[in-house]
Write a protein that holds these residues in place. Sequence first.
Motif, mmCIF file in Angstrom:
data_model
loop_
_atom_site.group_PDB
_atom_site.id
_atom_site.type_symbol
_atom_site.label_atom_id
_atom_site.label_comp_id
_atom_site.label_asym_id
_atom_site.label_seq_id
_atom_site.Cartn_x
_atom_site.Cartn_y
_atom_site.Cartn_z
ATOM 1 N N CYS A 97 0.870 -1.167 0.000
ATOM 2 C CA CYS A 97 0.000 0.000 0.000
ATOM 3 C C CYS A 97 0.908 1.218 0.000
ATOM 4 C CB CYS A 97 -0.909 -0.002 1.228
ATOM 5 S SG CYS A 97 -1.906 -1.515 1.342
ATOM 6 N N ARG A 139 -9.957 -0.117 -2.658
ATOM 7 C CA ARG A 139 -10.463 -0.579 -1.368
ATOM 8 C C ARG A 139 -11.674 -1.498 -1.583
ATOM 9 N NH1 ARG A 139 -12.211 3.740 -0.448
ATOM 10 N NH2 ARG A 139 -14.440 3.383 -0.646
ATOM 11 N N ILE A 194 -7.490 3.519 0.084
ATOM 12 C CA ILE A 194 -7.820 2.658 1.222
ATOM 13 C C ILE A 194 -7.944 3.447 2.516
ATOM 14 C CG2 ILE A 194 -6.864 0.564 0.200
ATOM 15 C CD1 ILE A 194 -4.287 1.102 1.743
#
Length: 445
Positions: free
Chosen positions: A91, A444, A145
Amino acid sequence: MRYDLVVRSRRAVLPEGTRAAAVAVSGPSIAAVAGYGEPVDAARDVDLGDLALLPGLVDTHVHVNEPGRTEWEGFATATRAAAAGGVTTICDMPLNSLPPTVSVAALAAKRAAAAGKCWVDVAFWGGAVPGNQEALRPLHEAGVIGFKCFLIDSGVPEFPPLEAADLRSVLGSLAALDGLLIVHAEDGSEVKPASGRDYGAFVASRPPVAERRAIEKVIRAAAATGARAHIVHLSAAECVAMIAGAKAAGIRLTAETCPHYLYFAAEQVPDGATEFKCCPPIRDAVNREALWRGLEAGVIDCVVSDHSPCPPELKAAGSGDFGAAWGGIASLQLGLSAVWTAARRRGRTLDDVARWMAAAPAGLAGLPAKGALTVGRDADLVAFDPDATYVVDPALLLHRHPVTPYAGRTLTGRVRQAWLRGTALLDADSGAPDGEPAGHLLNRG
Ligand SMILES: [Zn+2]
């Protein structure tokens, strides 16, 4: 039913515990979990024997720096290092790239820069900075996210910190989206300027109270708004009790720490050794043991790398001056071994490591297809030899600049193969990725 792949291991690290099992893969997903010796019809049948089979790790804290500071790191190099280290999802942090990911246009620039270059899957954090509150909802809807913010100077001028009032209003906005705010929690008013080659002086310039004061602000704002907040790279173990208290009170707070805080101690850091510089700093061995207790008690949820490289010139800036050097440790490729080396010594198991480095970060980032060897999830798998030892040779590191405080350390536990959505990533001889990069850019959920 004929599967595409079955991977057998006497030590498969499943959510319910480690046992002998066979993981059958159909297309990109785990289709069945059978007994180790069970006949399973598959195009490829891989028996790992006593090697452990882990879920692919999910590293929610990686600074890729592309576009804009690609000379520091980039998607190709970072994801190659990730694959070799058993990390099948990263990420990307919203800062150190140019532009920082604080608008939908900047997210589009990131995605364009990453497209076609990633050897593992990549998801993106957005940034919360003064003045971009209107961009939070569009970024959320575009699939980030969650959002990163700083409560202290970030080190780069284009990503300024939030004031306490901004923090509360950002959390208020995110509460309405059930969004997540991840916070670099150091309080600038408790941090003094540092200079010189003395590591002790550098640590003293960023004392535990700086983390404590910042985490107090986060807890108050999370309590007031009901939003979800997460403390990144917790170093000061005295904050564990406060985080435990907030969790017990029902405040939606989680926390991570990093391999370097769990592996190194300040006492071992030579003067001028700026490869150890990170913020907050690596503290003493007593603090390290207390961090382990926090992790074992479940107060600290995740262990993720905070992979934050820069060119060697910036790391050595000021020739060993801790004030001048860039702060950041690049450990995507080594984090699993470093954590396992230290965890095993303390009697912890691969189940713990898989929870801290795969399941919990996948949950944090809202990536339900990742993080566990469970039917229906992506077939992101890692063959790991938990007994093999090796000496870290920087020449074998695949990220852009092989500067590392782990150089010359003997680590236990070695990645032998990794699969991304059912496809093997690593050349068996070199341990490096081969073939073509096939990582996806994730949203996400
Ligand atoms: Zn970071």
